[in-house]
Design a protein around this motif. Structure first.
Motif, PDB file in Angstrom:
ATOM      1  N   HIS A  15      10.463   2.169  -1.660  1.00  0.00           N
ATOM      2  CA  HIS A  15       9.460   1.136  -1.926  1.00  0.00           C
ATOM      3  C   HIS A  15       9.985  -0.249  -1.577  1.00  0.00           C
ATOM      4  CE1 HIS A  15       6.374  -1.225  -3.962  1.00  0.00           C
ATOM      5  NE2 HIS A  15       7.346  -1.872  -4.581  1.00  0.00           N
ATOM      6  N   ASN A  25       2.784  -5.262  -3.037  1.00  0.00           N
ATOM      7  CA  ASN A  25       4.214  -4.974  -3.151  1.00  0.00           C
ATOM      8  C   ASN A  25       4.643  -4.673  -4.581  1.00  0.00           C
ATOM      9  OD1 ASN A  25       4.713  -5.293  -0.399  1.00  0.00           O
ATOM     10  ND2 ASN A  25       5.013  -7.506  -0.603  1.00  0.00           N
ATOM     11  N   ARG A  65      10.349  -0.850   2.006  1.00  0.00           N
ATOM     12  CA  ARG A  65       9.032  -1.170   2.570  1.00  0.00           C
ATOM     13  C   ARG A  65       8.687  -2.644   2.375  1.00  0.00           C
ATOM     14  NH1 ARG A  65       4.506  -2.066  -0.188  1.00  0.00           N
ATOM     15  NH2 ARG A  65       2.500  -1.852   0.883  1.00  0.00           N
ATOM     16  N   LEU A  73       5.099  -2.090  -7.539  1.00  0.00           N
ATOM     17  CA  LEU A  73       5.256  -0.645  -7.695  1.00  0.00           C
ATOM     18  C   LEU A  73       4.566  -0.191  -8.976  1.00  0.00           C
ATOM     19  CD1 LEU A  73       6.526   2.038  -6.746  1.00  0.00           C
ATOM     20  CD2 LEU A  73       8.558   1.428  -8.074  1.00  0.00           C
ATOM     21  N   LYS A  80       2.710   2.679   0.158  1.00  0.00           N
ATOM     22  CA  LYS A  80       3.360   2.461  -1.131  1.00  0.00           C
ATOM     23  C   LYS A  80       3.828   3.782  -1.749  1.00  0.00           C
ATOM     24  CE  LYS A  80       1.860  -0.535  -4.034  1.00  0.00           C
ATOM     25  NZ  LYS A  80       1.023  -1.283  -4.998  1.00  0.00           N
ATOM     26  N   SER A  81       4.881   3.685  -2.549  1.00  0.00           N
ATOM     27  CA  SER A  81       5.458   4.866  -3.196  1.00  0.00           C
ATOM     28  C   SER A  81       5.103   4.895  -4.679  1.00  0.00           C
ATOM     29  CB  SER A  81       6.982   4.869  -3.025  1.00  0.00           C
ATOM     30  OG  SER A  81       7.348   4.845  -1.663  1.00  0.00           O
ATOM     31  N   ASN A  82       3.821   4.700  -4.994  1.00  0.00           N
ATOM     32  CA  ASN A  82       3.400   4.782  -6.391  1.00  0.00           C
ATOM     33  C   ASN A  82       3.662   6.182  -6.932  1.00  0.00           C
ATOM     34  OD1 ASN A  82       2.472   2.117  -6.336  1.00  0.00           O
ATOM     35  ND2 ASN A  82       0.454   2.733  -5.625  1.00  0.00           N
TER      36      ASN A  82
END
Length: 478
Positions: A154, A298, A157, A300, A170-172
């Protein structure tokens, strides 16, 4: 003469005193006294005496109101000879500091931009993140590994170069686990390790428009408060939404679902990334609270929930095609499977009541396992801030040593398992048994060591007490 001398000394002190307020004020934006919007939203301010600022729009509205109102101000002043002008001194400091917005730092336009305080070089590698989590969190090896990689990707990124038009998603995350398995503790430890602002909120308090509880955008407002009203720092923070399973779609209901599916729909833009206006220093928007814009692209988002009865949905799916024929599995095959949650798929969560659009914005799904007796014993004594270490430090301040027998630790762990609240039960149990000890120990300065025994935990005996300079233990406490 004495009065004149005091006045001169006071004047000299005021002239030589350093002005600490001007530098502090420059860090914050000017806020319109009437509409409460910061300078970045309302434009250039008109400065009045005593640090009062009014935006051009509000000033123009005031003039228009006065010009268009059918009032003869000359007659008004004649008929009201005692009317005095507004005391501007009484209006200053009307906006508390917690509702003021820090100015964004202007990024230099040169090609060689100086690195930020938090950049891609300062992000620990996944194995280092996991090693730090290992010091505080017992077990949950897969969960710690997944979180370490997701957080690392994340923030890569966030600081990635976008010249090649490749945009990383996104790495939610969505974490599933029983109560007390360490979901919130994992996120807190992660935020502390990365030194980023963290906002923890409860999905049960959210409603579609905020007319019953908090509105959806209040979660961003909490993050902004955690970042000290620094928008730039907040935009690199983490938001943890707990009890996410409580906003699942309500089944077999004809009423408007303002706290279920509607909340999931409203959270879509936050999870994916959008610019939202949030109140500063408050959870709800009103005319007396300044607003600022926060970009969530941006930020998380980590969602967590216990998802009760999800095990039954998984078992039903696994047994659906294996219940007929000579080689069919038994229907109770998965009843004793302690890791049944590990077999969860997106279809199971949809059946539970989570909408597909919401799950699509949480691409990383992982589970936390329930705690065993061995894990509870480790939680008691091994982490850096273990509960036993906290009590040992408290008694060490009284110069008393505290020890626990292995049998006592096992007994405490078994009692915690019976409460079905995970690691949270450990603290409650220890508080109960340590109450008398913490009360009685300061009475006797001759006590040098206390050993908590299995008999004391099981109410069949007392703790062993050693006096200073003596090796023969004294049993029990009077």
């Amino acid at each position: 003469m004495a009065d004149d001398k005091d006045y001169l000394e006071k004047s000299d002190k005021e002239q030589t005193a350093p002005d600490n307020t001007s530098g502090d004020e420059e860090e914050f934006e000017k806020i319109c006294f009437m509409c409460r919007r910061p300078e970045s939203k309302a434009g250039k301010m008109i400065d009045l005496p005593n640090d009062i600022h009014i935006c051009v729009e509000c000033m123009q509205k005031s003039f228009d109101t006065m010009n268009n109102a059918p009032i003869d101000y000359n007659d008004l002043m004649k008929n009201m000879p005692n009317v005095s002008m507004i005391d501007l001194n009484s209006l200053q400091n009307q906006i508390p500091k917690r509702q003021r917005v820090k100015k964004k730092k202007e990024e230099p336009k040169q090609e060689n931009v100086a690195p930020k305080a938090f950049d891609i070089r300062s992000i620990p590698a996944p194995h280092k993140i996991k090693a730090s989590l290992d010091e505080y969190v017992i077990g949950q090896e897969r969960a710690k590994k997944v979180m370490s990689v997701a957080v690392y990707n994340h923030y890569k990124r966030v600081f990635a170069d976008r010249e090649d038009d490749i945009e990383i998603e996104k790495s939610n995350m969505l974490m599933i686990g029983p109560t007390g398995s360490g979901k919130t503790y994992l996120v807190k430890t992660l935020a502390r390790l990365l030194d980023v602002p963290l906002a923890i909120t409860d999905a049960t308090s959210l409603t579609e428009a905020g007319y019953i509880g908090d509105d959806i955008e209040s979660v961003v407002s909490k993050l902004l408060a955690a970042a000290g009203n620094d928008v730039e720092r907040a935009e690199h923070g983490i938001i943890f939404i707990d009890e996410i399973d409580k906003i699942a779609k309500k089944k077999n209901t004809n009423q408007r679902d303002v706290s279920g599916e509607a909340v999931q729909q409203g959270m879509l833009k936050l999870l994916e990334g959008s610019e939202v206006e949030v109140p500063v220093g408050a959870n709800s928007k009103n005319a007396m609270v300044p607003l600022t814009t926060v970009d969530t692209k941006n930020i998380l988002f980590i969602c967590g929930g216990a998802f009760p009865d999800l095990e039954n949905i998984i078992k039903e799916r696994l047994n659906k095609q294996a219940s007929i024929g000579f080689f069919a599995d038994l229907k109770d095959k998965y009843d004793q499977d302690a890791n049944i949650l590990d077999k969860v798929i997106v279809d199971d969560l949809k059946k539970f009541g989570m909408i597909p659009e919401f799950l699509g914005r949480l691409p990383i799904v992982f589970t936390l396992s329930g705690l065993t007796e061995e894990m509870l014993v480790q939680i008691l004594k091994e982490p850096k801030n273990a509960i036993l270490k906290q009590y040992q430090k408290l008694l060490a301040l009284d110069e008393v040593k505290l020890e626990f027998d292995d049998g006592a630790l096992g007994a405490i762990a078994r009692m915690a398992l019976e409460k079905h609240t995970g690691a949270r039960a450990l603290r409650a149990i220890l508080e109960e048994y340590m109450l008398d000890i913490m009360y009685e120990i300061p009475k006797d300065e001759n006590i040098g060591e206390v050993i908590i025994t299995k008999e004391y935990i099981e109410h069949t005996g007392g703790p062993r007490i050693l006096l200073r300079g003596q090796e023969i233990p004294r049993i029990g406490m009077n």
